[in-house]
Write an enzyme that holds these catalytic residues in place. Structure first.
Site, PDB file in Angstrom:
ATOM      1  N   GLU A  83     -10.458  -3.363 -17.524  1.00  0.00           N
ATOM      2  CA  GLU A  83     -10.312  -1.923 -17.272  1.00  0.00           C
ATOM      3  C   GLU A  83      -8.844  -1.603 -17.029  1.00  0.00           C
ATOM      4  O   GLU A  83      -8.510  -0.497 -16.634  1.00  0.00           O
ATOM      5  CB  GLU A  83     -11.102  -1.507 -16.027  1.00  0.00           C
ATOM      6  CG  GLU A  83     -12.572  -1.682 -16.128  1.00  0.00           C
ATOM      7  CD  GLU A  83     -13.276  -1.231 -14.860  1.00  0.00           C
ATOM      8  OE1 GLU A  83     -13.073  -0.087 -14.427  1.00  0.00           O
ATOM      9  OE2 GLU A  83     -14.016  -2.047 -14.290  1.00  0.00           O
ATOM     10  N   CYS A 120     -16.827  -2.228 -15.373  1.00  0.00           N
ATOM     11  CA  CYS A 120     -16.983  -3.617 -14.912  1.00  0.00           C
ATOM     12  C   CYS A 120     -18.051  -4.391 -15.667  1.00  0.00           C
ATOM     13  O   CYS A 120     -18.121  -5.616 -15.556  1.00  0.00           O
ATOM     14  CB  CYS A 120     -17.304  -3.656 -13.417  1.00  0.00           C
ATOM     15  SG  CYS A 120     -16.154  -2.703 -12.429  1.00  0.00           S
ATOM     16  N   THR A 163     -10.709  -1.515  -1.442  1.00  0.00           N
ATOM     17  CA  THR A 163     -11.516  -2.481  -2.210  1.00  0.00           C
ATOM     18  C   THR A 163     -10.743  -3.089  -3.375  1.00  0.00           C
ATOM     19  O   THR A 163     -11.337  -3.614  -4.305  1.00  0.00           O
ATOM     20  CB  THR A 163     -12.788  -1.791  -2.767  1.00  0.00           C
ATOM     21  OG1 THR A 163     -12.373  -0.777  -3.701  1.00  0.00           O
ATOM     22  CG2 THR A 163     -13.620  -1.144  -1.667  1.00  0.00           C
ATOM     23  N   SER A 211     -20.519   7.015  -6.558  1.00  0.00           N
ATOM     24  CA  SER A 211     -20.529   5.777  -7.349  1.00  0.00           C
ATOM     25  C   SER A 211     -21.508   4.763  -6.758  1.00  0.00           C
ATOM     26  O   SER A 211     -22.152   4.014  -7.481  1.00  0.00           O
ATOM     27  CB  SER A 211     -19.115   5.186  -7.459  1.00  0.00           C
ATOM     28  OG  SER A 211     -18.702   4.604  -6.238  1.00  0.00           O
ATOM     29  N   HIS A 244     -22.821  -7.618  -9.439  1.00  0.00           N
ATOM     30  CA  HIS A 244     -21.463  -7.055  -9.460  1.00  0.00           C
ATOM     31  C   HIS A 244     -21.108  -6.673  -8.020  1.00  0.00           C
ATOM     32  O   HIS A 244     -21.894  -5.999  -7.344  1.00  0.00           O
ATOM     33  CB  HIS A 244     -21.399  -5.827 -10.370  1.00  0.00           C
ATOM     34  CG  HIS A 244     -20.129  -5.047 -10.210  1.00  0.00           C
ATOM     35  ND1 HIS A 244     -18.900  -5.614 -10.429  1.00  0.00           N
ATOM     36  CD2 HIS A 244     -19.900  -3.776  -9.800  1.00  0.00           C
ATOM     37  CE1 HIS A 244     -17.966  -4.706 -10.180  1.00  0.00           C
ATOM     38  NE2 HIS A 244     -18.542  -3.588  -9.792  1.00  0.00           N
ATOM     39  N   LYS A 253     -26.560  -3.263   0.070  1.00  0.00           N
ATOM     40  CA  LYS A 253     -27.448  -2.117  -0.204  1.00  0.00           C
ATOM     41  C   LYS A 253     -28.370  -2.440  -1.384  1.00  0.00           C
ATOM     42  O   LYS A 253     -29.578  -2.175  -1.337  1.00  0.00           O
ATOM     43  CB  LYS A 253     -26.616  -0.867  -0.522  1.00  0.00           C
ATOM     44  CG  LYS A 253     -25.779  -0.335   0.644  1.00  0.00           C
ATOM     45  CD  LYS A 253     -25.022   0.911   0.183  1.00  0.00           C
ATOM     46  CE  LYS A 253     -23.775   1.201   0.977  1.00  0.00           C
ATOM     47  NZ  LYS A 253     -23.942   1.540   2.364  1.00  0.00           N
ATOM     48  N   ASN A 328     -12.213  -6.596  -5.215  1.00  0.00           N
ATOM     49  CA  ASN A 328     -12.882  -6.296  -6.485  1.00  0.00           C
ATOM     50  C   ASN A 328     -12.034  -6.755  -7.671  1.00  0.00           C
ATOM     51  O   ASN A 328     -10.857  -6.389  -7.768  1.00  0.00           O
ATOM     52  CB  ASN A 328     -13.124  -4.781  -6.582  1.00  0.00           C
ATOM     53  CG  ASN A 328     -14.090  -4.411  -7.691  1.00  0.00           C
ATOM     54  OD1 ASN A 328     -14.565  -5.269  -8.437  1.00  0.00           O
ATOM     55  ND2 ASN A 328     -14.392  -3.124  -7.795  1.00  0.00           N
ATOM     56  N   SER A 364     -19.239   1.339 -14.040  1.00  0.00           N
ATOM     57  CA  SER A 364     -19.285   2.783 -13.808  1.00  0.00           C
ATOM     58  C   SER A 364     -19.308   3.519 -15.136  1.00  0.00           C
ATOM     59  O   SER A 364     -18.853   3.015 -16.154  1.00  0.00           O
ATOM     60  CB  SER A 364     -18.061   3.224 -13.004  1.00  0.00           C
ATOM     61  OG  SER A 364     -18.103   2.644 -11.736  1.00  0.00           O
TER      62      SER A 364
HETATM   63  C1  LIG Z   1     -15.536   0.354  -8.906  1.00  0.00           C
HETATM   64  C2  LIG Z   1     -16.530  -0.572  -9.403  1.00  0.00           C
HETATM   65  O1  LIG Z   1     -16.354  -1.774  -9.377  1.00  0.00           O
HETATM   66  C3  LIG Z   1     -17.795  -0.028  -9.956  1.00  0.00           C
HETATM   67  C4  LIG Z   1     -18.801   0.102  -8.865  1.00  0.00           C
HETATM   68  O2  LIG Z   1     -19.355  -0.857  -8.419  1.00  0.00           O
HETATM   69  S1  LIG Z   1     -19.111   1.679  -8.250  1.00  0.00           S
HETATM   70  C5  LIG Z   1     -19.897   1.392  -6.672  1.00  0.00           C
HETATM   71  C6  LIG Z   1     -18.852   1.055  -5.643  1.00  0.00           C
HETATM   72  N1  LIG Z   1     -17.789   2.045  -5.610  1.00  0.00           N
HETATM   73  C7  LIG Z   1     -16.517   1.689  -5.372  1.00  0.00           C
HETATM   74  O3  LIG Z   1     -16.205   0.530  -5.175  1.00  0.00           O
HETATM   75  C8  LIG Z   1     -15.514   2.810  -5.452  1.00  0.00           C
HETATM   76  C9  LIG Z   1     -14.249   2.496  -4.721  1.00  0.00           C
HETATM   77  N2  LIG Z   1     -14.431   2.504  -3.287  1.00  0.00           N
HETATM   78  C10 LIG Z   1     -14.470   3.644  -2.542  1.00  0.00           C
HETATM   79  O4  LIG Z   1     -14.358   4.737  -3.079  1.00  0.00           O
HETATM   80  C11 LIG Z   1     -14.579   3.508  -1.045  1.00  0.00           C
HETATM   81  O5  LIG Z   1     -14.043   2.273  -0.678  1.00  0.00           O
HETATM   82  C12 LIG Z   1     -16.023   3.636  -0.512  1.00  0.00           C
HETATM   83  C13 LIG Z   1     -16.613   4.973  -0.981  1.00  0.00           C
HETATM   84  C14 LIG Z   1     -16.900   2.508  -1.028  1.00  0.00           C
HETATM   85  C15 LIG Z   1     -15.982   3.612   1.007  1.00  0.00           C
HETATM   86  O6  LIG Z   1     -15.064   4.588   1.387  1.00  0.00           O
HETATM   87  P1  LIG Z   1     -14.835   5.192   2.854  1.00  0.00           P
HETATM   88  O7  LIG Z   1     -15.374   6.559   2.842  1.00  0.00           O
HETATM   89  O8  LIG Z   1     -13.407   5.051   3.183  1.00  0.00           O
HETATM   90  O9  LIG Z   1     -15.628   4.236   3.799  1.00  0.00           O
HETATM   91  P2  LIG Z   1     -16.826   4.574   4.765  1.00  0.00           P
HETATM   92  O10 LIG Z   1     -18.015   5.002   3.961  1.00  0.00           O
HETATM   93  O11 LIG Z   1     -16.381   5.483   5.832  1.00  0.00           O
HETATM   94  O12 LIG Z   1     -17.064   3.124   5.373  1.00  0.00           O
HETATM   95  C16 LIG Z   1     -17.567   2.102   4.559  1.00  0.00           C
HETATM   96  C17 LIG Z   1     -18.699   1.416   5.319  1.00  0.00           C
HETATM   97  O13 LIG Z   1     -18.152   0.838   6.495  1.00  0.00           O
HETATM   98  C18 LIG Z   1     -18.889   1.281   7.642  1.00  0.00           C
HETATM   99  N3  LIG Z   1     -17.949   1.339   8.738  1.00  0.00           N
HETATM  100  C19 LIG Z   1     -16.926   2.203   8.911  1.00  0.00           C
HETATM  101  N4  LIG Z   1     -16.275   1.919  10.061  1.00  0.00           N
HETATM  102  C20 LIG Z   1     -16.905   0.863  10.610  1.00  0.00           C
HETATM  103  C21 LIG Z   1     -16.708   0.093  11.807  1.00  0.00           C
HETATM  104  N5  LIG Z   1     -15.715   0.369  12.650  1.00  0.00           N
HETATM  105  N6  LIG Z   1     -17.543  -0.938  12.064  1.00  0.00           N
HETATM  106  C22 LIG Z   1     -18.550  -1.250  11.211  1.00  0.00           C
HETATM  107  N7  LIG Z   1     -18.790  -0.550  10.054  1.00  0.00           N
HETATM  108  C23 LIG Z   1     -17.967   0.483   9.768  1.00  0.00           C
HETATM  109  C24 LIG Z   1     -19.436   2.635   7.246  1.00  0.00           C
HETATM  110  O14 LIG Z   1     -20.556   2.992   8.016  1.00  0.00           O
HETATM  111  C25 LIG Z   1     -19.787   2.375   5.783  1.00  0.00           C
HETATM  112  O15 LIG Z   1     -21.007   1.670   5.709  1.00  0.00           O
HETATM  113  P3  LIG Z   1     -22.309   2.347   5.049  1.00  0.00           P
HETATM  114  O16 LIG Z   1     -21.949   2.678   3.641  1.00  0.00           O
HETATM  115  O17 LIG Z   1     -23.346   1.297   5.129  1.00  0.00           O
HETATM  116  O18 LIG Z   1     -22.585   3.564   5.847  1.00  0.00           O
END
Ligand SMILES: CC(=O)CC(=O)SCCNC(=O)CCNC(=O)[C@H](O)C(C)(C)COP(=O)(O)OP(=O)(O)OC[C@H]1O[C@@H](n2cnc3c(N)ncnc32)[C@H](O)[C@@H]1OP(=O)(O)O
Length: 447
Positions: A83, A120, A163, A211, A244, A253, A328, A364
């Site tokens: 990618e 991916c 990530t 996502s 993945h 999850k 990742n 994605s």
């Molecule tokens: C990209 C690919 O490779 C293709 C795919 O797989 S798409 C599916 C995955 N998507 C991605 O990887 C996209 C890129 N990543 C992102 O956009 C972001 O990292 C994300 C959306 C995954 C998380 O972003 P964020 O909003 O900053 O994090 P946030 O949701 O607040 O916290 C992440 C987790 O940590 C937990 N967390 C936060 N603070 C915490 C703490 N102090 N202690 C324990 N857990 C904590 C949150 O509860 C959350 O868990 P849940 O999802 O189970 O609720």
């Protein structure tokens, strides 16, 4: 029918390491637990200034060829999944072949080369292409090299920055494989989605929360499609389930939903009924919201059971060990998960020969793919050859300021890579060597 599958694998991590809890979280003013517990990540790999998708891919492929005693004539296909391509016309596979030709007497002039794109999932699709090429009898006894290589960078400040990662996996696909045989059965879940994309830009436009939901929805469709050709799957059918892994929290999850699906109408559901009840069925509810609430409540309880925890520890956790240390790798990520699980099994002294893996790939945009793999008698010798631990331990740990520098170095807009500061010294590897007169990237082998 002759078995076709993965004969060998090699892995190449970027040589820099960013500690997420100790270095990244404090600089961001965030809790370290968000990374270590929430996302399940401890560190990310980054390429040093002289590394990129070509050097990581070529170095992985070189070690693969050396270890398997291959010459260029033995290879009929080189496919690269990425990618992170820097050229809309010339494929990365030509650059990688060019690198390899610097160190071999022969050449790859009669090998079919290409580049696969579907986020991916493209690494798995490249394996499919190699599988089909062999099954079609067009391979002339030769093998295919598939390279999944990415520098998974997000824009500074994007939530995805947590990530990031960089590395390559090289896989040798052939007949009578030493590692795993691939099932002809596959399942797909595919839909036109706008969750993560790079419309002619280096860093992704990403709707992170969405996502996650799209990943789960497409994976579920792929499982159902797989079952339509394989038959219903149950937890005991599969020893390990590599997914993945954009970050281990994502797999947590997916695994919970997968376990709930696999145990429906089984003795496991019955055995759990006294503790948490039976799984709610949609037909028992008048409206969808009530059903959703009930299934969500059941899933929360399922997560807390010993039965689920044991299955998760045995089948899922071993797939995440490397990912927690590297982040990742996009196209390489599911293949890192497979390596991680087999490596853990080897270290635990498990006999996996003849056992099955269920592999869940995802890209994605969006598409999930599910297939099965049967572990082959040569798996222990193959996995024992990997130098993953040495590579991870020898990474140079960067400070936050050094991270900011290296992110800029690999930002295509800043054009600073050619004379950027390096943190490690290259040895016996391909390195980036500046640009040529037509804007092409140049590479050389450092003794
Ligand atoms: C990209 C690919 O490779 C293709 C795919 O797989 S798409 C599916 C995955 N998507 C991605 O990887 C996209 C890129 N990543 C992102 O956009 C972001 O990292 C994300 C959306 C995954 C998380 O972003 P964020 O909003 O900053 O994090 P946030 O949701 O607040 O916290 C992440 C987790 O940590 C937990 N967390 C936060 N603070 C915490 C703490 N102090 N202690 C324990 N857990 C904590 C949150 O509860 C959350 O868990 P849940 O999802 O189970 O609720």
């Amino acid at each position: 029918m002759t078995a076709v599958g993965i004969d060998a694998v090699e892995i190449r991590t970027g040589k820099l390491e960013l500690d997420l809890a100790e270095t990244f979280a404090p600089a961001k003013g965030e809790s370290p637990e968000k990374y270590t517990k929430g996302l399940g990540l401890h560190a990310s790999s980054f390429p040093d200034a002289y590394e990129d998708i070509v050097t990581m891919g070529a170095n992985a492929a070189h070690r693969l060829m050396e270890r398997k005693g291959l010459e260029p004539d033995d290879v009929g296909r080189i496919d690269v999944a990425t990618e992170s391509a820097f050229d809309n016309s010339k494929p990365v596979s030509t650059y990688i072949a060019g690198c390899l030709e610097q160190v071999y007497d022969g050449d790859f002039h009669h090998a079919n080369k290409g580049e696969r794109k579907f986020a991916c999932v493209a690494g798995t699709q490249s394996i499919d292409d190699a599988y089909n090429w062999i099954r079609a009898g067009r391979h002339r006894g030769r093998k295919a090299i598939v390279v999944a290589t990415d520098t998974a960078l997000y824009a500074r400040g994007d939530p995805g920055e947590a990530t990031q990662g960089a590395g390559a996996v090289a896989l040798l696909i052939g007949e009578d494989p030493d590692l795993v045989e691939l099932s002809p059965e596959q399942g797909f879940g595919s839909a036109d989605e706008t969750d993560f994309l790079k419309p002619n830009q280096q860093f992704p436009s990403v709707d992170g929360k969405r996502s996650v939901q799209v990943y789960l929805a497409r994976m579920r469709e792929a499982v159902e499609d797989f079952e339509s050709v394989w038959g219903e799957i149950e937890p005991e059918d599969f020893q390990l389930v590599p997914f993945h892994t954009p970050f281990p929290g994502m797999v947590q999850k997916a695994a919970l939903l997968g376990f709930r699906h696999m145990t429906r109408n089984t003795g496991i559901e019955e055995a759990l009924a006294a503790e948490i009840g039976r799984q709610p069925r949609p037909e028992a509810f008048d409206d969808e919201d009530a059903f959703r609430d009930a299934i969500s409540e059941y899933t929360d309880k399922l997560k807390e059971t010993e039965t689920y925890a044991e299955w998760y520890d045995d089948v899922i956790e071993p797939t995440l060990t490397i990912s927690r240390q590297v982040g990742n790798w996009y196209t390489g990520s599911v293949h890192v998960a497979r390596i991680s699980s087999l490596k853990q099994a080897l270290e635990a002294g498990e006999d996996l020969t003849g056992k099955r893996l269920l592999v869940g790939s995802y890209g994605s945009g969006a598409q999930a793919e599910i297939h099965a793999e049967t572990v082959q008698p040569g798996w222990e010798a193959e996995i024992a050859e990997l130098d993953v631990d040495e590579q991870l331990e020898s990474r140079y740990s960067i400070s936050f300021e050094e991270y900011e520098h290296i992110h800029d170095v690999h930002n295509h807009d800043t054009d600073t890579q050619a004379d950027a500061e390096e943190f490690t010294t290259p040895e016996e590897e391909f390195v980036f060597d500046g640009w040529g007169r037509m804007g092409e990237r140049k590479y050389r082998y450092v003794e």
